[in-house]
Design an enzyme around this catalytic site. Structure first.
Site, PDB file in Angstrom:
ATOM      1  N   GLY A  41       1.047  -0.994  -0.124  1.00 34.42           N
ATOM      2  CA  GLY A  41       0.397   0.152   0.136  1.00 34.42           C
ATOM      3  C   GLY A  41       0.952   1.138  -0.133  1.00 34.42           C
ATOM      4  O   GLY A  41       0.288   2.005  -0.520  1.00 34.42           O
TER       5      GLY A  41
ATOM      6  N   LYS B   2      -3.052 -10.355  -2.252  1.00 31.74           N
ATOM      7  CA  LYS B   2      -2.152  -9.673  -3.234  1.00 31.74           C
ATOM      8  C   LYS B   2      -1.129 -10.766  -3.565  1.00 31.74           C
ATOM      9  O   LYS B   2      -0.602 -10.853  -4.394  1.00 31.74           O
ATOM     10  CB  LYS B   2      -2.176  -8.433  -3.402  1.00 31.74           C
ATOM     11  CG  LYS B   2      -0.934  -7.750  -2.748  1.00 31.74           C
ATOM     12  CD  LYS B   2      -0.245  -7.192  -2.641  1.00 31.74           C
ATOM     13  CE  LYS B   2       0.311  -6.629  -1.623  1.00 31.74           C
ATOM     14  NZ  LYS B   2       0.293  -6.545  -0.941  1.00 31.74           N
TER      15      LYS B   2
ATOM     16  N   LYS C 191       2.647 -12.850   3.751  1.00 35.35           N
ATOM     17  CA  LYS C 191       3.294 -12.622   3.049  1.00 35.35           C
ATOM     18  C   LYS C 191       4.334 -13.708   2.872  1.00 35.35           C
ATOM     19  O   LYS C 191       4.903 -14.220   1.969  1.00 35.35           O
ATOM     20  CB  LYS C 191       4.737 -11.480   3.515  1.00 35.35           C
ATOM     21  CG  LYS C 191       2.878 -10.086   3.582  1.00 35.35           C
ATOM     22  CD  LYS C 191       4.215  -8.428   3.420  1.00 35.35           C
ATOM     23  CE  LYS C 191       3.244  -7.456   3.288  1.00 35.35           C
ATOM     24  NZ  LYS C 191       2.350  -7.392   2.442  1.00 35.35           N
TER      25      LYS C 191
HETATM   26  P1  ADP Z   1       1.053  -4.231   2.636  1.00 37.29           P
HETATM   27  O1  ADP Z   1       0.481  -3.028   2.083  1.00 37.29           O
HETATM   28  O2  ADP Z   1       2.905  -3.691   2.160  1.00 37.29           O
HETATM   29  O3  ADP Z   1       0.713  -5.158   2.198  1.00 37.29           O
HETATM   30  P2  ADP Z   1       0.082  -4.858   5.307  1.00 37.29           P
HETATM   31  O4  ADP Z   1       0.094  -4.018   6.157  1.00 37.29           O
HETATM   32  O5  ADP Z   1      -0.654  -6.101   4.393  1.00 37.29           O
HETATM   33  O6  ADP Z   1       1.287  -3.712   3.851  1.00 37.29           O
HETATM   34  O7  ADP Z   1       1.243  -6.071   6.174  1.00 37.29           O
HETATM   35  C1  ADP Z   1       2.497  -4.699   6.585  1.00 37.29           C
HETATM   36  C2  ADP Z   1       2.467  -5.185   7.509  1.00 37.29           C
HETATM   37  O8  ADP Z   1       2.403  -6.357   8.700  1.00 37.29           O
HETATM   38  C3  ADP Z   1       3.669  -4.451   8.952  1.00 37.29           C
HETATM   39  O9  ADP Z   1       3.416  -3.026   8.865  1.00 37.29           O
HETATM   40  C4  ADP Z   1       3.495  -4.921   9.850  1.00 37.29           C
HETATM   41  O10 ADP Z   1       2.916  -3.656  11.056  1.00 37.29           O
HETATM   42  C5  ADP Z   1       2.904  -5.766  10.218  1.00 37.29           C
HETATM   43  N1  ADP Z   1       3.262  -7.066  10.700  1.00 37.29           N
HETATM   44  C6  ADP Z   1       2.296  -7.514  10.946  1.00 37.29           C
HETATM   45  N2  ADP Z   1       3.612  -8.908  12.039  1.00 37.29           N
HETATM   46  C7  ADP Z   1       4.849  -8.148  12.233  1.00 37.29           C
HETATM   47  C8  ADP Z   1       6.158  -9.193  11.698  1.00 37.29           C
HETATM   48  N3  ADP Z   1       6.124 -10.025  12.989  1.00 37.29           N
HETATM   49  N4  ADP Z   1       7.020  -8.245  10.792  1.00 37.29           N
HETATM   50  C9  ADP Z   1       6.862  -7.233  10.414  1.00 37.29           C
HETATM   51  N5  ADP Z   1       5.856  -6.739  10.740  1.00 37.29           N
HETATM   52  C10 ADP Z   1       4.498  -7.475  11.359  1.00 37.29           C
HETATM   53 MG    MG Z   2      -1.399  -6.084   2.803  1.00 43.22          MG
END
Ligand code: ADP
Ligand code: MG
Length: 320
Positions: free
Chosen positions: A14, A220, A282
């Site tokens: 995002g 995604k 992810k």
């Molecule tokens: P994107 O738009 O890139 O898909 P998301 O918000 O879906 O972003 O995913 C990224 C987020 O995952 C990070 O900003 C963080 O807050 C969260 N997150 C959850 N668990 C973890 C973890 N173990 N390590 C790093 N980030 C994490």
């Molecule tokens: Mg996401």
């Protein structure tokens, strides 16, 4: 002679297209933010990477498309289904990326260009996800509106942490990229391919052989992994707003995972280190790509793209 560079699929999060602090940026800003991301892709092109696929999320954009639709529903009672909203967002984001990339590469005197592909993804209508809509989308509604929407449109709405009611939709597993051959063809023609936006447009194949859009959204990262495997990509890079995957995230013991095998990541996944709906998909996407013979998967911050490709930033995951 230089050996050929590995092929890359880069999945933008995002923050590649939207400011992190606001849901509704000025239109101009969307181009400025996209430029930051495309400059980094141009750096890779300059260094000789020539097979590159870019994928992207669409959460904020599809949210805005939804909001516009809801605000004008008195004037245009026609309800556009979710598959069409995802298609709208792919067109809009594809245009912005294509346009900005053209500017960035002409400024550098590089002849490469990017081409967007409207992407449909086949899902199984029997996927258990259809029985348990879980992914919140769009605006918040009052309890009264929520009741009305359930009755009149058959939507499922759920209360969202005191902020009101929100529509939730199924998030089925992606099975097949309909436009897979087009991705191959575009890459062979020497273009950077942009596609699978917002996880792709969910469709099913009817018994009569027709493709039919579904009211769902696909993750995604999951679709990006499938596309990377189906197109024989070497390195799958997931860019987001944090430095990589952390153990004990947001605790005093938090630690960035710099290098790990699939087996190690799987064990940490099972221990619950990666949150549902953000980091977990992810890590799952990275693991599924490696299982399908990918050579390396990386989860990294958007700003660290070049170092991530070089193995020097983010979480580097190897098969094994
Ligand atoms: P994107 O738009 O890139 O898909 P998301 O918000 O879906 O972003 O995913 C990224 C987020 O995952 C990070 O900003 C963080 O807050 C969260 N997150 C959850 N668990 C973890 C973890 N173990 N390590 C790093 N980030 C994490
Ligand atoms: Mg996401």
């Amino acid at each position: 002679m230089n050996s050929p560079r590995p092929s890359l699929l880069i999945a933008f999060g995002g923050n590649a297209l939207n400011p992190e602090d606001r849901a509704h940026p000025e239109q101009k800003e969307e181009f400025t933010i996209a430029r930051r991301s495309m400059e980094k892709v141009a750096d890779l092109v300059e260094r000789g990477y020539d097979k590159i696929i870019l994928t992207h999320g669409n959460g904020p954009q599809v949210g805005r498309i939804f909001l516009q639709q809801e605000l004008t529903r008195g004037e245009f009672p026609r309800q556009v289904t979710l598959d069409v909203c995802v298609a709208d967002s792919q067109g809009r984001i594809g245009y912005i990326l294509q346009n900005v990339f053209d500017s960035v590469l002409s400024e550098r005197g590089l002849p490469r260009r990017a081409f967007s592909i409207i992407t449909q993804v086949i899902v199984d209508p029997e996927d258990p996800a259809f029985g348990q809509p879980s992914k919140p989308i769009g605006v918040f509604y009052s309890e009264e509106d929520a009741k009305h929407l359930t009755q009149n449109r058959g939507w499922t709405l759920k209360q969202d942490a005191g902020r009101g009611f929100r529509r939730v939709v199924p998030s089925p597993r992606p099975l097949l990229i309909v436009e897979k051959q087009i991705f191959h063809a575009i890459l062979d023609l020497g273009f950077i391919a942009i596609g699978a936006g917002g996880g792709g447009i969910p469709v099913r194949r009817t018994p009569a052989g027709r493709l039919e859009g579904l009211e769902a959204v696909i993750d995604k990262d999951s679709t990006s992994a499938l596309l990377a495997s189906e197109t024989g990509i070497d390195i799958f890079i997931i860019l987001t707003a944090v430095k990589g995957a952390f153990l004990n995230y947001r605790s005093p013991q938090q630690r960035l995972i710099q290098r790990a095998t699939s087996a190690e990541m799987q064990a940490w996944l099972d221990e619950g280190h990666f949150l549902e709906g953000s980091m977990k998909p992810k890590v799952e996407a990275a693991l599924s790509f490696l299982k399908n013979r990918g050579s390396r998967a990386v989860i990294a911050h958007l700003d660290d793209l070049t170092d991530a490709v070089d193995g020097k930033a983010g979480t580097q995951i190897y098969p094994g």
